[in-house]
Design a protein around this motif. Structure first.
Motif, PDB file in Angstrom:
ATOM      1  N   GLN A 126     -22.988  -6.331-113.458  1.00 48.91           N
ATOM      2  CA  GLN A 126     -23.156  -7.169-114.634  1.00 48.91           C
ATOM      3  C   GLN A 126     -24.101  -8.300-114.274  1.00 48.91           C
ATOM      4  O   GLN A 126     -23.895  -9.012-113.291  1.00 48.91           O
ATOM      5  N   ALA A 127     -25.154  -8.451-115.068  1.00 45.39           N
ATOM      6  CA  ALA A 127     -26.126  -9.530-114.878  1.00 45.39           C
ATOM      7  C   ALA A 127     -25.867 -10.601-115.932  1.00 45.39           C
ATOM      8  O   ALA A 127     -25.799 -10.302-117.123  1.00 45.39           O
ATOM      9  N   SER A 128     -25.707 -11.836-115.465  1.00 44.36           N
ATOM     10  CA  SER A 128     -25.425 -12.958-116.362  1.00 44.36           C
ATOM     11  C   SER A 128     -26.413 -14.080-116.101  1.00 44.36           C
ATOM     12  O   SER A 128     -26.871 -14.255-114.965  1.00 44.36           O
ATOM     13  N   PRO A 129     -26.730 -14.871-117.132  1.00 43.59           N
ATOM     14  CA  PRO A 129     -27.630 -16.001-116.909  1.00 43.59           C
ATOM     15  C   PRO A 129     -27.012 -17.012-115.943  1.00 43.59           C
ATOM     16  O   PRO A 129     -25.801 -17.209-115.943  1.00 43.59           O
ATOM     17  N   LYS A 130     -27.845 -17.614-115.133  1.00 45.36           N
ATOM     18  CA  LYS A 130     -27.363 -18.684-114.260  1.00 45.36           C
ATOM     19  C   LYS A 130     -26.963 -19.874-115.127  1.00 45.36           C
ATOM     20  O   LYS A 130     -27.516 -20.085-116.206  1.00 45.36           O
ATOM     21  N   ILE A 137     -27.334 -14.159-112.230  1.00 43.89           N
ATOM     22  CA  ILE A 137     -26.385 -13.793-111.182  1.00 43.89           C
ATOM     23  C   ILE A 137     -26.001 -12.340-111.468  1.00 43.89           C
ATOM     24  O   ILE A 137     -25.540 -12.020-112.570  1.00 43.89           O
ATOM     25  N   VAL A 138     -26.223 -11.468-110.497  1.00 41.60           N
ATOM     26  CA  VAL A 138     -25.799 -10.074-110.615  1.00 41.60           C
ATOM     27  C   VAL A 138     -24.472  -9.958-109.882  1.00 41.60           C
ATOM     28  O   VAL A 138     -24.372 -10.297-108.703  1.00 41.60           O
ATOM     29  N   HIS A 139     -23.469  -9.508-110.610  1.00 43.83           N
ATOM     30  CA  HIS A 139     -22.133  -9.340-110.036  1.00 43.83           C
ATOM     31  C   HIS A 139     -21.869  -7.845-109.871  1.00 43.83           C
ATOM     32  O   HIS A 139     -21.888  -7.099-110.852  1.00 43.83           O
ATOM     33  N   TRP A 140     -21.683  -7.409-108.636  1.00 41.76           N
ATOM     34  CA  TRP A 140     -21.337  -6.022-108.326  1.00 41.76           C
ATOM     35  C   TRP A 140     -19.841  -5.945-108.037  1.00 41.76           C
ATOM     36  O   TRP A 140     -19.302  -6.770-107.298  1.00 41.76           O
ATOM     37  N   THR A 141     -19.180  -4.950-108.600  1.00 36.60           N
ATOM     38  CA  THR A 141     -17.779  -4.666-108.306  1.00 36.60           C
ATOM     39  C   THR A 141     -17.678  -3.196-107.911  1.00 36.60           C
ATOM     40  O   THR A 141     -18.176  -2.328-108.632  1.00 36.60           O
ATOM     41  N   VAL A 142     -17.067  -2.937-106.772  1.00 36.79           N
ATOM     42  CA  VAL A 142     -16.829  -1.564-106.330  1.00 36.79           C
ATOM     43  C   VAL A 142     -15.322  -1.382-106.203  1.00 36.79           C
ATOM     44  O   VAL A 142     -14.660  -2.111-105.468  1.00 36.79           O
ATOM     45  N   GLU A 143     -14.792  -0.418-106.948  1.00 37.32           N
ATOM     46  CA  GLU A 143     -13.376  -0.074-106.865  1.00 37.32           C
ATOM     47  C   GLU A 143     -13.284   1.340-106.310  1.00 37.32           C
ATOM     48  O   GLU A 143     -14.048   2.217-106.722  1.00 37.32           O
ATOM     49  N   TYR A 144     -12.368   1.541-105.375  1.00 40.23           N
ATOM     50  CA  TYR A 144     -12.347   2.812-104.664  1.00 40.23           C
ATOM     51  C   TYR A 144     -10.939   3.159-104.211  1.00 40.23           C
ATOM     52  O   TYR A 144     -10.050   2.315-104.142  1.00 40.23           O
TER      53      TYR A 144
END
Length: 176
Positions: A126-130, A137-144
């Motif tokens: 998810q990319a959000s404005p600073k 700010i690019v937020h990466w989430t990895v669920e595994y």
């Protein structure tokens, strides 16, 4: 259930790992990457032009092919060719969610090298404005879910995504 939070901070990224108690095989790791590109530019690259990503970071990603569906649509199946930890790998992913308003995309691994170690593997960006100034700010989430306890948590893969994000940003913000 207890969890261990690991926080590593660098000037352009923040990696947070939530590794559940050792009795479970599931986990969730997250990273924030500060970029200069707009949220829309970054989202557009992954939603509608993932086949162009390899032009921005060829040392990491060699290509992305459309196998089924259309770029930018939920249900699309794509195949990535990439190098991780010095080894050529492949990933076949289902685009599970796309939200152009939130600049969010979710990919679920359905075939490929990650499933040799993980029962399930889902990556969301998810990319959000600073809050201040331009950029995002690019937020990466990895669920595994790991296949067994001998499998490492995918922190090197999360770092791979952070590094690729920085390369993509450099490409998106360079003068023509």
């Amino acid at each position: 259930m207890s969890s261990l939070n690991i926080k590593q901070t660098t000037p352009t990224s923040n990696i947070i790992s939530e590794i559940m108690a050792s009795s479970t095989l599931t986990g969730k790791i997250e990273a924030d990457v500060e970029i200069k590109a707009s949220p829309g530019q970054f989202h557009e690259m992954f939603a509608h032009k993932p086949h162009h990503v390899h032009h921005t970071c060829y040392d990491k990603i060699q290509g992305c092919d459309l196998l089924e569906g259309e770029w930018g649509k939920v249900g699309t199946i794509i195949s990535w060719r990439y190098v991780h930890d010095g080894k050529a790998k492949v990933s076949k992913q289902l685009v599970e969610a796309i939200d152009p308003i939130k600049n969010l995309i979710t990919f679920r691994e359905i075939e490929g090298d990650q499933l040799k170690e993980y029962k399930s593997f889902v990556a969301t960006l998810q990319a959000s404005p600073k809050n201040k100034g331009s950029g995002s700010i690019v937020h990466w989430t990895v669920e595994y879910e790991k296949l067994h306890h001998g499998i490492a948590h995918p922190e090197t893969l999360l770092q791979f995504l952070v590094d690729a994000s920085k390369d993509i940003d450099t490409h998106l913000t360079q003068p023509n």
